[in-house]
Design a protein around this motif. Structure first.
Motif, short mmCIF file in Angstrom:
data_model
loop_
_atom_site.label_atom_id
_atom_site.label_comp_id
_atom_site.label_asym_id
_atom_site.label_seq_id
_atom_site.Cartn_x
_atom_site.Cartn_y
_atom_site.Cartn_z
N LEU A 1 80.83 78.44 103.58
CA LEU A 1 82.08 77.73 103.28
C LEU A 1 83.24 78.31 104.09
N LYS A 2 83.27 79.61 104.21
CA LYS A 2 84.33 80.27 104.98
C LYS A 2 84.22 79.93 106.46
N GLU A 3 83.00 79.98 107.00
CA GLU A 3 82.78 79.63 108.42
C GLU A 3 83.20 78.19 108.71
N GLN A 4 82.94 77.31 107.77
CA GLN A 4 83.25 75.88 107.95
C GLN A 4 84.68 75.55 107.54
N MET A 5 85.40 76.54 107.04
CA MET A 5 86.78 76.37 106.58
C MET A 5 86.88 75.28 105.51
N ILE A 6 85.92 75.32 104.59
CA ILE A 6 85.91 74.39 103.47
C ILE A 6 86.54 75.08 102.27
N GLN A 7 87.56 74.46 101.72
CA GLN A 7 88.19 74.99 100.51
C GLN A 7 87.17 74.93 99.37
N PHE A 8 87.02 76.04 98.65
CA PHE A 8 86.05 76.10 97.56
C PHE A 8 86.78 76.39 96.26
N VAL A 9 86.52 75.55 95.25
CA VAL A 9 87.13 75.72 93.94
C VAL A 9 86.00 75.79 92.92
N TYR A 10 85.97 76.89 92.17
CA TYR A 10 84.97 77.05 91.11
C TYR A 10 85.65 76.83 89.77
N ILE A 11 85.16 75.85 89.02
CA ILE A 11 85.67 75.57 87.69
C ILE A 11 84.53 75.80 86.70
N PRO A 12 84.58 76.93 85.97
CA PRO A 12 83.50 77.24 85.03
C PRO A 12 83.37 76.16 83.96
N MET A 13 82.13 75.73 83.76
CA MET A 13 81.89 74.68 82.78
C MET A 13 80.44 74.81 82.30
N GLU A 14 80.27 75.05 81.02
CA GLU A 14 78.93 75.13 80.45
C GLU A 14 78.44 73.73 80.06
N SER A 15 79.19 73.08 79.17
CA SER A 15 78.83 71.74 78.72
C SER A 15 80.06 71.07 78.14
N ILE B 1 85.15 71.59 98.40
CA ILE B 1 84.00 71.56 97.51
C ILE B 1 84.45 72.10 96.16
N VAL B 2 84.14 71.35 95.11
CA VAL B 2 84.45 71.77 93.74
C VAL B 2 83.12 71.99 93.04
N TYR B 3 82.92 73.21 92.55
CA TYR B 3 81.71 73.54 91.80
C TYR B 3 82.04 73.62 90.33
N VAL B 4 81.45 72.72 89.54
CA VAL B 4 81.58 72.76 88.09
C VAL B 4 80.25 73.25 87.55
N MET C 1 85.58 65.29 99.97
CA MET C 1 85.32 66.24 98.90
C MET C 1 83.92 66.04 98.32
N LEU C 2 83.31 67.17 97.98
CA LEU C 2 82.03 67.19 97.27
C LEU C 2 82.25 67.89 95.94
N ILE C 3 81.76 67.28 94.86
CA ILE C 3 81.76 67.93 93.55
C ILE C 3 80.30 68.16 93.21
N HIS C 4 79.97 69.41 92.90
CA HIS C 4 78.59 69.69 92.53
C HIS C 4 78.50 70.59 91.31
N SER C 5 77.35 70.47 90.67
CA SER C 5 76.99 71.37 89.58
C SER C 5 75.67 72.00 90.00
N VAL D 1 78.28 67.10 86.51
CA VAL D 1 78.82 66.17 87.51
C VAL D 1 78.81 64.75 86.96
N GLY D 2 77.80 64.43 86.16
CA GLY D 2 77.74 63.11 85.54
C GLY D 2 78.94 62.85 84.64
N ILE D 3 79.37 63.87 83.92
CA ILE D 3 80.57 63.74 83.09
C ILE D 3 81.79 63.49 83.97
N ILE D 4 81.93 64.29 85.01
CA ILE D 4 83.09 64.14 85.91
C ILE D 4 83.11 62.75 86.53
N VAL D 5 81.98 62.33 87.07
CA VAL D 5 81.93 61.00 87.71
C VAL D 5 82.17 59.91 86.68
#
Length: 175
Positions: A66-80, A49-52, A105-109, A116-120
């Protein structure tokens, strides 16, 4: 009634949608809430999971899930898209996307609209070769018709300095 059957209620996160569903699965959404956890766990089987976003405080409950499910979590700070250094942050997300080892993979804001609209949009433009008109249309669908002109211009003008490793590249990438 002979017995009660347990009914699983799978509720996807706000603005959830598949982005790619070929040999790999890439999804987009808003910030997952506890009511979405069974959907994520039982339906998506995520590896990453990537959180922008702009929330620098991520809930303990979410991190524990996320830890229980063993999902890798990446936080990428992004305002705009107006942030200094955003191109580097987007390239970090793209590096995750072009590596098959990160799928599904899931990418969420926060709401699954603008960041996420920018990323997609950039994925559609750079990795898939979509037309700008199609990218704008999809962006508009997820932003509720509230097209942020700065976001659309950013997608149009974005140039990546991404290095792609052919042996890790998903098949949907057209580079």
């Amino acid at each position: 009634m002979v017995g009660k059957q347990k009914v699983n209620k799978y509720i996807p996160p706000l603005n959830f949608s598949p982005v790619i569903s070929t040999e790999v699965s890439l999804y987009r959404s808003g910030y997952p809430m506890p009511i979405n956890y069974s959907f994520i766990m039982d339906q998506l089987h995520l590896k990453t999971i990537v959180y922008v976003g702009d929330k620098n405080k991520i809930s303990e409950e979410y991190l524990n899930f996320l830890k229980e499910q063993m999902i890798q979590f990446v936080y990428i700070p992004m305002e705009s898209c107006r942030d200094d250094g955003i191109n580097k942050e987007i390239d970090k997300v793209l590096e995750m996307i072009v590596n098959v080892d990160n799928y599904p993979m899931l990418i969420h804001s926060n709401k699954g609209k603008h960041r996420v609209g920018i990323i997609v949009g950039i994925v559609r433009k750079i990795l898939q070769g979509w037309s700008i008109a199609s990218i704008y249309q999809e962006y508009g669908l997820f932003s509720g018709g509230l097209k942020d002109e700065a976001d659309l211009e950013f997608i149009t003008m974005f140039i990546s300095h991404l290095e792609v490793y052919k042996d890790k590249m998903p098949k949907f990438v057209r580079m």
